[in-house]
Motif scaffolding. Sequence first.
Motif, PDB file in Angstrom:
ATOM      1  N   ARG A  61       0.954  -1.304  -0.075  1.00  0.00           N
ATOM      2  CA  ARG A  61       0.139  -0.105  -0.104  1.00  0.00           C
ATOM      3  C   ARG A  61       0.839   1.276   0.091  1.00  0.00           C
ATOM      4  NH1 ARG A  61      -2.354  -4.018   3.193  1.00  0.00           N
ATOM      5  NH2 ARG A  61      -4.509  -4.280   2.641  1.00  0.00           N
ATOM      6  N   GLY A  62       0.829   1.792  -0.963  1.00  0.00           N
ATOM      7  CA  GLY A  62       1.730   3.249  -1.311  1.00  0.00           C
ATOM      8  C   GLY A  62       1.635   3.463  -2.708  1.00  0.00           C
ATOM      9  N   PHE A  63       2.754   4.601  -2.862  1.00  0.00           N
ATOM     10  CA  PHE A  63       3.057   4.851  -4.123  1.00  0.00           C
ATOM     11  C   PHE A  63       4.111   3.729  -5.045  1.00  0.00           C
ATOM     12  CE2 PHE A  63       0.798   8.670  -4.845  1.00  0.00           C
ATOM     13  CZ  PHE A  63       0.879   9.310  -3.776  1.00  0.00           C
ATOM     14  N   VAL A  64       3.777   3.868  -6.127  1.00  0.00           N
ATOM     15  CA  VAL A  64       4.745   2.880  -7.153  1.00  0.00           C
ATOM     16  C   VAL A  64       5.374   3.630  -8.357  1.00  0.00           C
ATOM     17  CG1 VAL A  64       4.387   1.101  -8.771  1.00  0.00           C
ATOM     18  CG2 VAL A  64       2.706   0.881  -6.779  1.00  0.00           C
ATOM     19  N   ASN A  65       6.501   3.325  -8.343  1.00  0.00           N
ATOM     20  CA  ASN A  65       7.171   3.984  -9.499  1.00  0.00           C
ATOM     21  C   ASN A  65       6.985   3.461 -10.749  1.00  0.00           C
ATOM     22  OD1 ASN A  65       8.897   5.861  -7.865  1.00  0.00           O
ATOM     23  ND2 ASN A  65      10.309   4.252  -7.207  1.00  0.00           N
ATOM     24  N   VAL A  66       6.608   4.336 -11.835  1.00  0.00           N
ATOM     25  CA  VAL A  66       6.162   3.740 -13.178  1.00  0.00           C
ATOM     26  C   VAL A  66       7.075   4.318 -14.124  1.00  0.00           C
ATOM     27  CG1 VAL A  66       4.202   3.537 -14.936  1.00  0.00           C
ATOM     28  CG2 VAL A  66       3.758   3.655 -12.371  1.00  0.00           C
ATOM     29  N   VAL A  75       4.863   8.407 -10.619  1.00  0.00           N
ATOM     30  CA  VAL A  75       4.093   7.404  -9.446  1.00  0.00           C
ATOM     31  C   VAL A  75       2.628   7.343  -9.901  1.00  0.00           C
ATOM     32  CG1 VAL A  75       6.195   8.148  -7.958  1.00  0.00           C
ATOM     33  CG2 VAL A  75       3.782   9.256  -7.850  1.00  0.00           C
ATOM     34  N   MET A  76       2.307   6.143  -9.054  1.00  0.00           N
ATOM     35  CA  MET A  76       0.854   5.835  -9.152  1.00  0.00           C
ATOM     36  C   MET A  76       0.616   5.318  -7.634  1.00  0.00           C
ATOM     37  SD  MET A  76      -0.013   4.162 -12.942  1.00  0.00           S
ATOM     38  CE  MET A  76      -1.840   4.168 -12.706  1.00  0.00           C
ATOM     39  N   VAL A  84      -2.948  -2.183 -12.260  1.00  0.00           N
ATOM     40  CA  VAL A  84      -2.028  -1.683 -13.243  1.00  0.00           C
ATOM     41  C   VAL A  84      -0.933  -1.033 -12.403  1.00  0.00           C
ATOM     42  CG1 VAL A  84      -1.468   0.344 -14.846  1.00  0.00           C
ATOM     43  CG2 VAL A  84      -4.001  -0.811 -14.849  1.00  0.00           C
ATOM     44  N   ALA A  85      -1.123  -0.530 -11.458  1.00  0.00           N
ATOM     45  CA  ALA A  85      -0.120   0.005 -10.579  1.00  0.00           C
ATOM     46  C   ALA A  85       0.777  -1.310 -10.062  1.00  0.00           C
ATOM     47  CB  ALA A  85      -0.410   0.925  -9.511  1.00  0.00           C
ATOM     48  N   LEU A 123      -2.939   5.965 -16.178  1.00  0.00           N
ATOM     49  CA  LEU A 123      -1.679   5.380 -16.892  1.00  0.00           C
ATOM     50  C   LEU A 123      -1.563   6.332 -18.264  1.00  0.00           C
ATOM     51  CD1 LEU A 123       0.925   3.893 -17.046  1.00  0.00           C
ATOM     52  CD2 LEU A 123      -0.393   2.288 -18.089  1.00  0.00           C
ATOM     53  N   TYR A 124      -2.564   6.056 -19.218  1.00  0.00           N
ATOM     54  CA  TYR A 124      -2.287   6.961 -20.420  1.00  0.00           C
ATOM     55  C   TYR A 124      -2.359   8.502 -20.503  1.00  0.00           C
ATOM     56  CZ  TYR A 124      -2.372   2.410 -22.855  1.00  0.00           C
ATOM     57  OH  TYR A 124      -1.853   1.186 -23.641  1.00  0.00           O
ATOM     58  N   SER A 125      -3.114   8.860 -19.287  1.00  0.00           N
ATOM     59  CA  SER A 125      -2.957  10.300 -19.341  1.00  0.00           C
ATOM     60  C   SER A 125      -1.656  10.846 -18.729  1.00  0.00           C
ATOM     61  CB  SER A 125      -4.224  10.635 -18.225  1.00  0.00           C
ATOM     62  OG  SER A 125      -5.499  10.476 -18.649  1.00  0.00           O
ATOM     63  N   LEU A 126      -1.225  10.195 -17.908  1.00  0.00           N
ATOM     64  CA  LEU A 126       0.167  10.383 -17.440  1.00  0.00           C
ATOM     65  C   LEU A 126       1.023  10.318 -18.361  1.00  0.00           C
ATOM     66  CD1 LEU A 126      -0.056   8.870 -13.816  1.00  0.00           C
ATOM     67  CD2 LEU A 126       0.253  11.385 -14.604  1.00  0.00           C
ATOM     68  N   VAL A 127       1.108   9.462 -19.391  1.00  0.00           N
ATOM     69  CA  VAL A 127       2.211   9.254 -20.364  1.00  0.00           C
ATOM     70  C   VAL A 127       2.007  10.198 -21.487  1.00  0.00           C
ATOM     71  CG1 VAL A 127       2.736   7.631 -22.222  1.00  0.00           C
ATOM     72  CG2 VAL A 127       2.483   6.656 -20.110  1.00  0.00           C
ATOM     73  N   ALA A 128       0.631  10.670 -21.726  1.00  0.00           N
ATOM     74  CA  ALA A 128       0.575  11.622 -22.771  1.00  0.00           C
ATOM     75  C   ALA A 128       0.911  12.973 -22.122  1.00  0.00           C
ATOM     76  CB  ALA A 128      -1.226  11.737 -22.946  1.00  0.00           C
TER      77      ALA A 128
END
Length: 384
Positions: A61-66, A75-76, A84-85, A123-128
């Motif tokens: 439980r926490g932030f994941v580096n992507v 992060v997500m 996904v995360a 995810l896709y919003s952040l990549v864009a």
Amino acid sequence: MIEAGSRLQIAGGRSLPSQGILAANERALRERPFLRPGYEFSPISTRKKELHELRSRFPYRGFVNVEVEGVEPFVMFSNNDDLVAQTYFWYGPDTFESFSLRVWRTLASGAGTVLDIGAFSGLYSLVAARANPQAQVHAFEPLGQVFGRLVTNLQANGYGRRVEVYNLALGDRDTRTYLNLVRSHLVLSAGSSLAEKKSQKTHARQPVEVRSLDSLARERGIRGVALAKLDVETVEESVIEGARETIEASRPALLIEVFSGSNLERLRTLLEPYGYSHAVLDEKRQSADVGATDLPGVANVLFMAKPRAEVAALLCSVRPLSYTCRRSSGGLLPRRLESYARESLSPSGLVSLMPFALRARGAARSVLRSAVFRLRSEVRKRRK
């Protein structure tokens, strides 16, 4: 990581002290498969049995580096509930829909307005947003719980104001209806749909506002849409029906999750009158098949309002497809690229094909340059 002193509400109404969470996280961090000696990276499905076993035995439980190739890491957040995360947490960089994301990143880098329809946790919003700081990104997510996570992830990466978010669904008209939820409260409800699925049991229904894209675009002044992703769980045709004005005006590239060959055929019927060609993206093979009618299971399909030659050229210029073209004997794109290129037998076709020939690598570069050379010769012959 979660700050010391915090408490987290979990299933059943209990709360864990922060030390318990941190200890559980430390165990999970040590158990990640991609840290094992000799681990070979490969695309991972969220249906992978091992993924679900790991998240059950070692909750994190926490932030994941992507990490997605070609953009700055971000992060997500996951409360052990975002598959996904969790895929990135357990299996490392470029493991979730890696080929689709490379294609998406390439297209987003030159897009003025980007739509992420069915954004899930972002995810896709952040990549864009990472790929193109000037792009106007609009993210649509109808499910309240998931929408909250989308907002959290955007804010955590500094995009809380830059990415426009909409807590609604898109369809063929403005209305109100119900969203069918297909997963329990233990996992964010990926797969929830306006349509009832025979293959998945609906466990709850949530009221939701539905807008047509054309109506919303007129109201919000959304113009110049260059790229859109549709992950709307079998109601893609309805979304497209409600976006005819936008498609007619802008001819955006569309990355659509497609569930069956019949679904693909209906989408082709809808989009071909606007000049669209398509390519089926295969995550496992890290390659694409332009004009394919068969699907390797559920797959992302790229639709572009361009001749098949240009779609093939774009895909061969996207890493790691150029690597696949070089290493794979008799790969689909190298075999077919020359025939696709003949659809562009015009000076304008040559101009549009040349940038991809310059960007491609390895065998893909050779194939594309040879195609351009042959096209140039044939255009000259026709002029005579």
